[in-house]
Design an enzyme around this catalytic site. Structure first.
Site, mmCIF file in Angstrom:
data_model
loop_
_atom_site.group_PDB
_atom_site.id
_atom_site.type_symbol
_atom_site.label_atom_id
_atom_site.label_comp_id
_atom_site.label_asym_id
_atom_site.label_seq_id
_atom_site.Cartn_x
_atom_site.Cartn_y
_atom_site.Cartn_z
ATOM 1 N N LYS A 7 17.699 14.516 -1.735
ATOM 2 C CA LYS A 7 17.919 15.925 -1.410
ATOM 3 C C LYS A 7 16.592 16.683 -1.243
ATOM 4 O O LYS A 7 16.524 17.656 -0.516
ATOM 5 C CB LYS A 7 18.737 16.615 -2.509
ATOM 6 C CG LYS A 7 20.061 15.962 -2.877
ATOM 7 C CD LYS A 7 21.136 16.282 -1.881
ATOM 8 C CE LYS A 7 22.561 16.026 -2.382
ATOM 9 N NZ LYS A 7 22.868 14.664 -2.809
HETATM 10 C C1 LIG Z 1 24.023 13.979 -2.617
HETATM 11 C C2 LIG Z 1 23.970 12.547 -2.950
HETATM 12 C C3 LIG Z 1 24.770 11.613 -2.271
HETATM 13 C C4 LIG Z 1 25.760 12.014 -1.219
HETATM 14 O O1 LIG Z 1 25.134 12.485 -0.063
HETATM 15 P P1 LIG Z 1 25.969 13.369 0.986
HETATM 16 O O2 LIG Z 1 24.946 13.876 1.916
HETATM 17 O O3 LIG Z 1 26.616 14.462 0.195
HETATM 18 O O4 LIG Z 1 26.968 12.475 1.615
HETATM 19 C C5 LIG Z 1 24.609 10.276 -2.577
HETATM 20 N N1 LIG Z 1 23.750 9.873 -3.532
HETATM 21 C C6 LIG Z 1 22.977 10.747 -4.212
HETATM 22 C C7 LIG Z 1 22.065 10.234 -5.267
HETATM 23 C C8 LIG Z 1 23.060 12.103 -3.950
HETATM 24 O O5 LIG Z 1 22.295 12.966 -4.622
#
Ligand SMILES: *Cc1c(COP(=O)(O)O)cnc(C)c1O
Length: 474
Positions: A117
């Site tokens: 993120k």
């Molecule tokens: C947010 C997240 C996901 C999911 O990603 P999306 O973009 O919501 O599909 C998967 N793994 C981790 C560690 C995350 O933080």
């Protein structure tokens, strides 16, 4: 580039809007999501010219196609101060690790919160700051997190002028590390709101407030959830990065395995493919909350109620109503906003829709997506397998992606599995799988012992609204 809503020809009731406007808006006024009028497409020659670029140059090549109302020199400067070795551990930003020939791990989790993120939110914070300073404006960010978005947004936005962050999280449902990372921030512009409910409750509250035009206007509400288009655009970059690192020819196809929750990450892969990147398969991996797997197998989209959303050992994927999925369906309908609006009325009224037997169902089969599901036992097995065979320790979400990726792997096609977090964030599961604690970067020692600051509110729109109204930046 102008932006329209997935539910109408313009941006809600407005004409198509420029990037800087939709940057600060979560939803379009009609409840749809902002999408570019078209995907900027690289010709094969342009694509070949991208191969030698470093991450920051690549980011500029991609993002300048979408953020074209920011002067090029300013955009490059924002990118250059975002994607640094100091923030992301190396100038590679997203290094690619070869596990064996044609099997790779794309490591996009080396940012400050140890999850992918950060790639998008570090950029978003700098874009917000730039645009707000230009407009002499303030912004109150309202977000929902299943664990990783929250800390990533808060670390990126803490102390930024003109910005406050109100982050809703499901109380007691995140890992202790995730919880501590967020709740231990004591900056005056950060508000942690623990909701008595699950992630989907948090997301529903945010969506409801983001759809409240008067409230939004009065309190300058913006969004950091992956419904924010700029986040998707930022994530498109590492698909290009991973592709060039894994291939040596410009016509070679690769597949990506993507642990999915809110469908933001894999949507970025879809956008990269629409822009001309030779992606063969996008492999959508879910955990036990398998709404998306069901959809890609059957064409049936059936959202689950909050009470049916399971709490799993890959908690950032405990999502049963994937926001970004609407952007994909918009493309699936050949960008038919009337059809999308009708489908989402069915979601509201009947809890879903079924594309099987419709023309859209046929297009789905040819869309280049496959899917699979992974359980707690699969995660443990995959974590052990990767540790034994390749001497790498992955987190439970990445393990979901690798498990499904290997199931859907094709001989001769390079498979890139996206590492979405570092194992240090999920030590309980790692200990269960391997019998020892994952390595923790020194900066995070003692994190869980720090004092925590948060308020608890019921899963109730009015309660959150009144809290935000009392604490918002004027
Ligand atoms: C947010 C997240 C996901 C999911 O990603 P999306 O973009 O919501 O599909 C998967 N793994 C981790 C560690 C995350 O933080």
């Amino acid at each position: 580039m102008r932006y329209v809503s997935t539910r109408s020809a313009g941006f809600g009731l407005l004409p198509p809007q420029p990037f800087s406007t939709i940057l600060l808006e979560g939803l379009a006024p009609d409840g749809g999501l902002a999408v570019p009028e078209n995907y900027a497409r690289f010709t094969p020659a342009e694509l070949a010219a991208l191969r030698p670029l470093d991450y920051r140059q690549l980011a500029f090549a991609v993002l300048s196609r979408y953020a074209d109302d920011i002067p090029a020199a300013d955009l490059q400067a924002i990118i250059d101060r975002t994607y640094t070795a100091a923030t992301f551990g190396s100038d590679e930003i997203a290094p690619l690790l070869a596990l064996e020939p044609n099997l790779f791990l794309l490591r996009v989790s080396n940012g400050p919160t140890l999850a992918f993120k950060d790639i998008a939110l570090q950029l978003l914070a700098n874009l917000f700051e730039y645009v707000l300073a230009k407009q002499h404006a303030t912004l109150n960010i309202l977000g929902a997190t299943s664990g990783d978005t929250g800390s990533s947004a808060e670390l990126a936005m803490r102390g930024k002028r003109g910005l406050s962050v109100f982050m809703l999280s499901p109380k007691g449902k995140m890992s202790p590390f995730q919880t501590a990372q967020m709740y231990s921030l004591t900056d005056a512009n950060i508000f942690n709101i623990a909701i008595d409910g699950v992630f989907d409750d948090c997301q529903d509250i945010v969506k409801s407030l983001a759809g409240d035009a008067a409230f939004k206007r009065q309190f300058h509400i913006g969004a950091v959830n992956s419904i924010n288009w700029a986040r998707i655009a930022a994530q498109v970059v590492y698909y290009f990065k991973g592709y060039f690192a894994a291939t040596s020819r410009d016509d070679e196809q690769v597949s990506f395995a993507v642990p999915s929750g809110n469908f933001g990450n894999v949507l970025a892969g879809h956008v990269a493919r629409q822009m001309g990147l030779p992606i063969r398969r996008l492999i959508v991996a879910t955990n036990e909350n398998d709404v998306l797997d069901e959809f890609f197998r059957s064409g049936r989209y059936r959202v689950r109620r909050a009470a049916e959303t399971l709490q799993t050992s890959s908690p950032s994927m405990d999502i049963s109503k994937a926001s970004n999925f609407e952007r994909f369906v918009f493309d699936l309908t050949d960008r038919d906003a009337v059809a999308v609006a009708a489908l989402w009325r069915d979601v509201e009224a009947r809890g879903g829709f079924d594309l099987a037997g419709t023309p859209f169902g046929r297009r789905l089969r040819d869309a280049g997506f496959v899917s699979g599901r992974s359980t707690h036992a699969d995660r443990l097995k995959t974590i052990r397998m990767l540790a034994e065979r390749y001497d790498v320790v992955v987190d439970p979400h990445t393990a979901d992606g690798v498990k499904v990726g290997l199931e859907r792997r094709e001989a001769g096609v390079p498979l890139i599995c996206i590492e979405t977090a570092l194992p240090a964030k999920f030590s309980t599961t790692i200990r269960e799988a391997l019998g020892y604690e994952p390595k923790r970067p020194p900066a995070y020692e003692g994190l869980e012992a720090l004092p925590q600051r948060f308020v608890t509110l019921p899963a109730d729109v009015a309660a959150v609204k009144s809290f935000v109204a009392r604490h918002a930046h004027a």
